[in-house]
Design a protein around this motif. Structure first.
Motif, PDB file in Angstrom:
ATOM      1  N   MET A 216      47.267  46.248  39.430  1.00  0.00           N
ATOM      2  CA  MET A 216      47.957  45.463  38.426  1.00  0.00           C
ATOM      3  C   MET A 216      46.859  44.770  37.483  1.00  0.00           C
ATOM      4  O   MET A 216      45.746  44.228  37.812  1.00  0.00           O
ATOM      5  N   THR A 217      47.122  44.850  36.234  1.00  0.00           N
ATOM      6  CA  THR A 217      46.294  43.903  35.259  1.00  0.00           C
ATOM      7  C   THR A 217      46.490  42.527  35.811  1.00  0.00           C
ATOM      8  O   THR A 217      47.219  41.901  36.368  1.00  0.00           O
ATOM      9  N   GLY A 218      45.178  41.724  35.855  1.00  0.00           N
ATOM     10  CA  GLY A 218      44.926  40.581  36.291  1.00  0.00           C
ATOM     11  C   GLY A 218      44.579  40.428  37.568  1.00  0.00           C
ATOM     12  O   GLY A 218      44.365  39.351  38.256  1.00  0.00           O
ATOM     13  N   ILE A 219      44.331  41.430  38.388  1.00  0.00           N
ATOM     14  CA  ILE A 219      44.417  41.495  39.845  1.00  0.00           C
ATOM     15  C   ILE A 219      42.807  41.323  40.221  1.00  0.00           C
ATOM     16  O   ILE A 219      42.426  41.020  41.463  1.00  0.00           O
ATOM     17  N   GLY A 220      41.829  41.390  39.186  1.00  0.00           N
ATOM     18  CA  GLY A 220      40.618  41.373  39.598  1.00  0.00           C
ATOM     19  C   GLY A 220      39.899  42.463  39.571  1.00  0.00           C
ATOM     20  O   GLY A 220      38.529  42.511  40.381  1.00  0.00           O
ATOM     21  N   LYS A 221      40.193  43.481  39.280  1.00  0.00           N
ATOM     22  CA  LYS A 221      39.345  44.913  39.492  1.00  0.00           C
ATOM     23  C   LYS A 221      38.090  44.735  38.795  1.00  0.00           C
ATOM     24  O   LYS A 221      36.852  45.114  39.433  1.00  0.00           O
ATOM     25  N   THR A 222      37.995  44.291  37.493  1.00  0.00           N
ATOM     26  CA  THR A 222      36.597  44.372  36.725  1.00  0.00           C
ATOM     27  C   THR A 222      35.855  43.318  37.310  1.00  0.00           C
ATOM     28  O   THR A 222      34.535  43.413  37.704  1.00  0.00           O
TER      29      THR A 222
END
Length: 841
Positions: free
Chosen positions: A164-170
């Motif tokens: 999900m967006t904001g979960i820290g992927k990048t």
């Protein structure tokens, strides 16, 4: 957003207009529908960076169409209408719709041709900068990515990092990317932000080749050539390429001759279908647990190491962190908001339903990222996504219930095969990481039975829906004022007590054209009155409200398609007045048998409700039909007894696919259980059968023999039948059976022995054993994917150990059996979940 839903709903209504109603000509209908099609197509063509600018003009079209639609529905619902006044109003509103469509097309032409970019740009929605140096709780995922990078035996060219967006992927990938060991390992590293403008795999490959310095002739841009050049380029040096924020459905072939061991990491919030099949090629980032959530909140709120956190503040802080539901970007945003705040301000925030309110107008990285994810949804998906916000927070949203509501709201047509398409819509929302999966479906491993919204997306849904007049939530008195509810299409009651207030009923008269009233508040023990002003209501869900008598004012709601109600009395015979009804859910507050003189039947006029598709009526039966009665659209029946399963009844429901039968006593079961044979006789295609014997007599066999099922049945659920295991052969021979659920004395005896080599269970994938007295299970089913064993306290041994099972769940069985299953799982590598109410194993 709503142009798709508005167009579909209007088209449904226009189809219902009979030839005798000549207030709209065929050409006028086509003109309006073609105009709406042009709006939908234009919204799909507009670049993502300019969708916000176009949304305001789309809203004006939707508002005009909604008023036009309301006029038609009011006319159809009122037999004493004023034809002259209606014709004038309709003509004027039709011109208004045409004007708004023309204005929309003109305005969006200018928006698309303008070189000015709106504030809605891909560079603004990344939460990575906010999360730098604050990576918590993802050690396992970092380790998995590093192991893949340094594994000399791996031939996988790429790995996806999804969440999900904001979960820290990048943030996670950057930490690995910048690791000194990784820097040393690769000759060239490349970190590219892709973004939504790259919608095709070919464009992304061309971008990477350009960054690597490879020139591709303009006349050789076909997919095969680009992929060959791409893979050839990766063989020249050892590259590590990170493609961040990928929205395209990028599919790259593995490269066996990749001698240089070049690697590609794809960061995306979209989980591709390919990822479900090749799970080893995807890393899914989880939400943080409560301890890691508090650790991250503490780091953010108390950035100054000299600041101290008291025990009282820590207790409140842990509650706030828990309310962030494990999303790192939300925790960081909340921590920044709390920095330097007083104890009372912390306490006030801990008592709120949500620690953050998300709207499209917020200037925070998280709000921008969430809104961008919403805007990137296909226009067709947006109303489906927004609709999920009608449910209360933490509500486990049932896939089947949601699909019923979508149908009844008019988002979908009822054409053959549409259910499969709707299920695909549901799964797309999960794949896009805007909806969270909760529980796998037993029939299909790629589908989910329940889902939910993260509080951040739910907050966005609620704010967007209110501004779009799509729905409005009523929790407290002030939510019900006319300025809050005026022109809202749907009212969602999350506190049923407010319906007991006379002033609220008066205020609700300001929205007579509301389409839905959804009462999802806590179950109400005492009756309250329903508002009687909603003449165009299509959906009424009042299952959480108790009625002593059936509220007869509902019979005036001629547009009603979905009715869910709890009532202590029987349905009136005049229920057939609701001739548009497609879903009827009727339950009693207490499941007490009202009469000992035989079955309780639904009104005979139920056979006149020809649009009925789903019928749930626990404790009631379908009466014997009159000579020519058929329910040709009915596909699901639930809650009936064997008295509804006669040839006389079943032959009048030709398209039935699912049935759930309940027997109240052993006497009924032994005398009437031969009805099973009727199913095999009447139906060739049948999906699901559920049979429950309530309070079975464990000292004797309740049902004499296992009957013949329809050969194409896919799912069987049995409870309380008391069959000996020897009788399982009838079920084991079914060629298409995928799911078998056996609960509470369904079969009895110490040993069940079966083998696929003997032609048994050729297609079985899911098995549930619950509250059975079995001691030994000799089971050899090759493709059994998922096994659940619950409360089988005597079970000690399973031979062959479910050799190819992917998921094994064991709840509250004997300690020795649970220990064996845990050891087995560690050997074969299956996912094993062991739960005990006595001790944590």
């Amino acid at each position: 957003m709503g142009s798709c839903a508005a167009a579909i709903s209007l088209e449904h209504t226009l189809k219902r207009i009979s030839e005798s109603d000549d207030f709209l000509s065929h050409s006028e209908k086509l003109c309006i529908l073609d105009g709406m099609d042009s709006v939908i197509e234009r919204m799909m063509e507009i670049p993502s960076s300019k969708k916000v600018d176009a949304a305001a003009y789309e809203r004006r079209v939707i508002d005009a169409v909604q008023i036009f639609h309301d006029l038609i529905l009011s006319h159809l619902s009122d037999p004493d209408h004023d034809d002259i006044g209606f014709a004038l109003s309709l003509s004027q509103q039709m011109e208004k719709v045409k004007h708004e469509i023309t204005s929309f097309l003109t305005a969006t032409d200018k928006i698309c041709s303008s070189r000015r970019y709106s504030n809605f740009a891909s560079s603004d929605y990344n939460t990575d900068n906010q999360q730098q140096n604050l990576l918590v709780g993802l050690d396992d995922q970092i380790r998995a990515l590093q192991q893949w990078i340094f594994d000399p035996n791996s031939h996988d060219l790429f790995k996806s990092v999804v969440g999900m967006t904001g979960i820290g992927k990048t943030t996670l990938v950057k930490q690995v990317y910048n690791d000194p060991r990784v820097v040393k390992e690769f000759e060239t590293r490349l970190f590219l932000h892709i973004g939504p403008h790259y919608t095709r795999s070919e464009d992304i490959m061309l971008r990477v080749l350009d960054e690597l310095g490879f020139v591709i002739p303009s006349d050789k841009l076909d997919t095969d050539y680009l992929e060959n050049q791409f893979l050839e380029a990766l063989s020249t040096q050892k590259y590590l390429i990170v493609l961040d924020d990928v929205w395209a459905d990028l599919i790259l072939s593995d490269f066996p001759e990749n001698r240089k061991r070049s690697l590609i990491i794809i960061i995306s919030q979209i989980r591709r279908f390919y990822d479900y099949i090749h799970t080893d090629k995807v890393i899914i980032l989880p939400f943080l647990n409560d301890d890691d959530s508090w650790k991250l909140l503490h780091q953010t709120a108390f950035s100054n190491r000299e600041e101290k956190c008291s025990r009282e503040l820590e207790k409140i802080g842990k509650k706030i962190a828990k309310n962030c539901e494990g999303l790192p970007a939300a925790i960081i945003q909340v921590g920044e908001n709390l920095r330097g705040k007083s104890f009372e301000e912390w306490k006030t925030l801990s008592e709120k339903e949500d620690p953050l309110v998300i709207t499209r107008y917020d200037d925070t990285p998280l709000s921008k990222a969430l809104f961008f994810s919403y805007m990137m949804l296909h226009p067709y998906l947006k109303p489906f996504f927004l609709y999920m916000g009608v449910f209360p927070k933490h509500y486990a949203i049932s896939r089947s219930k949601l699909i019923k509501l979508w149908f009844s709201e008019g988002f979908l047509d009822t054409q053959p095969g549409i259910e499969e398409i709707v299920g695909h819509t549901f799964d797309l929302l999960i794949r896009q990481s805007v909806v969270l999966r909760e529980k796998h479906a037993s029939v299909n491993s790629f589908e989910f039975k329940n889902c939910r919204l993260h509080f951040t997306f739910r907050s966005l849904c609620v704010s967007e829906a209110k501004s779009e007049k799509f729905f409005h939530i009523l929790k407290k008195y002030t939510d019900c004022t006319p300025e809050n509810i005026r022109r809202q299409q749907r009212l969602c009651v999350h506190n049923n007590v407010i319906l007991a207030l006379t002033q609220v009923h008066e205020w609700m008269e300001s929205v007579p054209n509301a389409r839905s009233l959804l009462c999802f508040g806590p179950k109400q023990q005492y009756p309250v009155l329903l508002p009687s002003c909603f003449r165009l209501l299509k959906v009424l869900d009042a299952l959480a409200i108790r009625f002593y008598e059936f509220p007869h004012q509902l019979l005036a709601l001629l547009q009603l398609k979905y009715l869910s109600i709890t009532c202590d009395r029987e349905l009136p015979n005049s229920i057939s007045t609701l001739w548009n009804l497609e879903v009827l859910i009727f339950t009693r507050h207490h499941n007490i048998k009202l009469s000992n003189n035989g079955p309780l039947y639904l009104p005979i006029d139920i056979w006149n409700m020809h649009k009925l598709r789903q019928l749930y009526c626990k404790g009631f039966d379908l009466p014997p039909p009159s000579d020519d009665s058929h329910l040709e659209n009915l596909i699901t029946v639930s809650g009936v007894s064997v008295h509804s399963c006669t040839i006389e009844v079943l032959s009048r429901i030709p398209n039935l696919k699912r049935i759930a039968v309940q027997i109240e006593s052993a006497h009924d079961s032994t005398e009437t259980f031969n009805f099973f044979g009727h199913f095999a006789f009447v139906y060739e295609s049948f999906e699901s059968f559920k049979f429950v014997v309530v309070n079975p007599n464990l000292s004797s066999q309740i049902v004499r023999s296992v009957p013949n099922f329809p050969m194409n049945i896919k799912k069987i659920s049995l409870s309380g039948c008391g069959f000996p295991w020897e009788n399982m052969e009838v079920i084991a021979s079914l060629p298409n059976l995928i799911v078998l659920k056996l609960r509470w004395y369904a079969f009895c005896g110490p040993l069940w022995k079966t083998s696929q080599r003997q032609g048994q269970f050729p297609s079985l994938e899911f098995l549930l054993l619950e509250d059975l007295d079995i001691e030994n299970l000799e089971f050899d089913i090759l493709y059994l994917r998922w096994v659940i064993v619950r409360h089988c306290y005597k079970l000690e041994n399973i031979s062959n150990q479910f050799k190819n099972t992917e998921i094994l769940e064991v709840d509250d069985c004997s300690p020795s059996f649970m220990k064996k299953m845990r050891e087995w799982g560690s050997v074969v590598g299956a996912e094993v979940k062991i739960r005990s109410s006595i001790t944590d194993l």
